[in-house]
Every structure is written in C-alpha cells, then in structure tokens.
Write a protein that holds these residues in place. Structure first.
Motif, PDB file in Angstrom:
ATOM      1  N   LEU A 145      82.223  72.160  -2.417  1.00  0.00           N
ATOM      2  CA  LEU A 145      82.258  73.353  -3.256  1.00  0.00           C
ATOM      3  C   LEU A 145      82.875  73.061  -4.620  1.00  0.00           C
ATOM      4  CD1 LEU A 145      83.420  76.089  -0.693  1.00  0.00           C
ATOM      5  CD2 LEU A 145      81.099  75.427  -1.325  1.00  0.00           C
ATOM      6  N   ALA A 146      82.411  73.815  -5.621  1.00  0.00           N
ATOM      7  CA  ALA A 146      82.913  73.626  -6.987  1.00  0.00           C
ATOM      8  C   ALA A 146      84.265  74.312  -7.184  1.00  0.00           C
ATOM      9  CB  ALA A 146      81.889  74.165  -7.983  1.00  0.00           C
ATOM     10  N   GLU A 147      84.592  75.277  -6.318  1.00  0.00           N
ATOM     11  CA  GLU A 147      85.824  76.046  -6.481  1.00  0.00           C
ATOM     12  C   GLU A 147      87.069  75.268  -6.057  1.00  0.00           C
ATOM     13  OE1 GLU A 147      82.552  78.979  -6.346  1.00  0.00           O
ATOM     14  OE2 GLU A 147      83.100  77.310  -5.061  1.00  0.00           O
ATOM     15  N   ASP A 148      88.229  75.812  -6.436  1.00  0.00           N
ATOM     16  CA  ASP A 148      89.511  75.240  -6.017  1.00  0.00           C
ATOM     17  C   ASP A 148      89.650  75.419  -4.500  1.00  0.00           C
ATOM     18  OD1 ASP A 148      92.516  75.784  -5.268  1.00  0.00           O
ATOM     19  OD2 ASP A 148      92.569  74.627  -7.132  1.00  0.00           O
ATOM     20  N   LYS A 149      89.755  74.314  -3.801  1.00  0.00           N
ATOM     21  CA  LYS A 149      89.702  74.336  -2.336  1.00  0.00           C
ATOM     22  C   LYS A 149      90.908  75.034  -1.712  1.00  0.00           C
ATOM     23  CE  LYS A 149      86.999  70.157  -2.742  1.00  0.00           C
ATOM     24  NZ  LYS A 149      86.826  70.464  -4.175  1.00  0.00           N
ATOM     25  N   GLU A 150      92.091  74.804  -2.255  1.00  0.00           N
ATOM     26  CA  GLU A 150      93.288  75.451  -1.708  1.00  0.00           C
ATOM     27  C   GLU A 150      93.235  76.961  -1.930  1.00  0.00           C
ATOM     28  OE1 GLU A 150      96.991  73.735  -2.750  1.00  0.00           O
ATOM     29  OE2 GLU A 150      96.469  71.731  -2.034  1.00  0.00           O
ATOM     30  N   HIS A 151      92.730  77.362  -3.078  1.00  0.00           N
ATOM     31  CA  HIS A 151      92.602  78.798  -3.368  1.00  0.00           C
ATOM     32  C   HIS A 151      91.634  79.452  -2.379  1.00  0.00           C
ATOM     33  CE1 HIS A 151      92.308  82.567  -5.531  1.00  0.00           C
ATOM     34  NE2 HIS A 151      90.997  82.419  -5.617  1.00  0.00           N
ATOM     35  N   VAL A 152      90.514  78.768  -2.095  1.00  0.00           N
ATOM     36  CA  VAL A 152      89.535  79.309  -1.139  1.00  0.00           C
ATOM     37  C   VAL A 152      90.172  79.441   0.242  1.00  0.00           C
ATOM     38  CG1 VAL A 152      87.359  78.847   0.082  1.00  0.00           C
ATOM     39  CG2 VAL A 152      87.500  78.480  -2.394  1.00  0.00           C
ATOM     40  N   LEU A 153      90.937  78.438   0.661  1.00  0.00           N
ATOM     41  CA  LEU A 153      91.590  78.503   1.976  1.00  0.00           C
ATOM     42  C   LEU A 153      92.595  79.652   2.036  1.00  0.00           C
ATOM     43  CD1 LEU A 153      92.214  74.802   3.070  1.00  0.00           C
ATOM     44  CD2 LEU A 153      90.738  76.486   4.161  1.00  0.00           C
ATOM     45  N   GLU A 154      93.326  79.872   0.952  1.00  0.00           N
ATOM     46  CA  GLU A 154      94.271  80.989   0.911  1.00  0.00           C
ATOM     47  C   GLU A 154      93.541  82.324   1.062  1.00  0.00           C
ATOM     48  OE1 GLU A 154      96.416  80.601  -2.716  1.00  0.00           O
ATOM     49  OE2 GLU A 154      97.521  78.817  -2.061  1.00  0.00           O
ATOM     50  N   LYS A 155      92.386  82.424   0.407  1.00  0.00           N
ATOM     51  CA  LYS A 155      91.590  83.648   0.511  1.00  0.00           C
ATOM     52  C   LYS A 155      91.036  83.821   1.917  1.00  0.00           C
ATOM     53  CE  LYS A 155      90.263  86.005  -2.590  1.00  0.00           C
ATOM     54  NZ  LYS A 155      90.740  87.336  -3.066  1.00  0.00           N
ATOM     55  N   VAL A 156      90.627  82.715   2.532  1.00  0.00           N
ATOM     56  CA  VAL A 156      90.147  82.768   3.919  1.00  0.00           C
ATOM     57  C   VAL A 156      91.249  83.339   4.803  1.00  0.00           C
ATOM     58  CG1 VAL A 156      89.524  81.364   5.939  1.00  0.00           C
ATOM     59  CG2 VAL A 156      88.443  80.913   3.730  1.00  0.00           C
TER      60      VAL A 156
END
Length: 198
Positions: A145-156
């Motif tokens: 993914l192009a997005e910030d991976k840690e940010h996506v995990l936090e949102k998950v």
C-alpha cells in the motif's frame, strides 16, 4: 457457407476459447480471422475471443466474471480491487487501476481485452468479498500500500467495534498470512488497549 454456420452458433456477449470454436469449423483459424476482421469477434488474448455485443451506445465489453471464467476454465475464483479497501474507513484513499483475481490455477499479470488482471494463486479465498475478508486482505497486502502502514494499523484498531469479532477471527484463520494472524491477534485482543505498530 461454413463461416455462416460458425457465426450462427455465436452468442453476443459470450467469451469463447479457440477450442470451443473448433467444434463448429474445420478451418477455425481462417474463420476466426475473418470474424475478427468483420468485427464479429474481438481477440482478448491468445486463443480467447469475445463475440461483440452491440447496443445503441456501441460495443459493450465482456462481463468480467464470464471473461475470467473462460480464461481460467474454472469457476473457483474471486475478482476484487484494492480500491475496496477504501470502503473500510481505515485511512486508505489511493485508487489502483487493477483487478486482482484470487484463483487456484494462474499467477501473473494478464491483459484480457483492454483490461489488466493480476492473477494470484491462493489456497483459500471466499466466494464473495466480505468486510472481514477485506480487512484481512488489506493487512496481508499492507506492504504494497502507498499509505503510511502504522497509521493504517492504528485505524484498523480503532474500527474494531465495527466488525463481527467472530467472523473476523474466522477470516483471519482461513485467509490470513502468518504475519497477518500475528498483527490481528494483537489488534483484536480484548486485553489490548493500544494500537499495535509494525
């Protein structure tokens, strides 16, 4: 005329393999060439043809499911797009111009007609996309993914209450990679109160 006999068997909107057309013609390659030239058939890839369907707006493209079914000669597949991740509300916003086909037979990128499909062999996948499968698939493909991976995990993690935990646990067990299982166990643990980072 033999060409007309073959043409009579063709149904607009259907996708055919060369082998399918052989049963109606003893000069199949010559007849296919003539039908492509006259715009009755459209060549989608090597040995795969679409009987053009005309509407008032022009020719319609082949149905995606029909196209993939004929290409694989198998009905065990799941077509999806990474764009579906954006429906989960976990911070993904990128748009991807590709279709992913999970299946048991082919691997690699193939151009079928004017569309590119990324075929990926997987031992297990559902018959249809659910939001639980989609979340597991997102975490499986986090590195792409192009997005910030840690940010996506936090949102998950913050969206945990919007998922059926039992269904998500089942989807994780059935479709998650080893790494995904580890991440989602921590993210969905009842004892955990903080987001897990990579």
């Amino acid at each position: 005329m033999k060409l007309d006999e073959l043409k009579a068997h063709l149904k607009p909107g259907e996708v055919y393999r060369r082998a399918d057309l052989e049963q109606w013609s003893k000069s199949v390659d010559r007849h296919i060439h003539a039908l492509v030239k006259s715009d009755v058939l459209q060549k989608l890839s090597q040995g795969l043809y679409y009987c053009q369907k005309k509407t008032v707006f022009g020719h319609t493209p082949p149905n995606e499911e029909t196209l993939v079914h004929q290409f694989l000669k198998d009905d065990r597949f799941l077509v999806m797009s990474p764009n579906l991740y954006n429906t989960l509300g976990v911070g993904t916003t990128q748009l991807y111009n590709k279709r992913v086909v999970y299946n048991h037979k082919r691997h690699g990128e193939f151009m079928l007609g004017k569309r590119t499909f990324s075929f990926c062999i997987k031992p297990h996948f559902p018959k249809k996309v659910t939001k639980e499968f989609l979340l597991v698939d997102l975490v499986n493909n986090l590195e792409n993914l192009a997005e910030d991976k840690e940010h996506v995990l936090e949102k998950v993690y913050s969206k945990r209450q919007f998922f059926d935990v039992k269904k998500l646990e089942r989807a994780t067990k059935n479709y998650g990679s080893v790494r995904t299982k580890k991440l989602l166990r921590k993210l969905l643990s009842a004892e955990s109160n903080t987001a897990y980072t990579i």
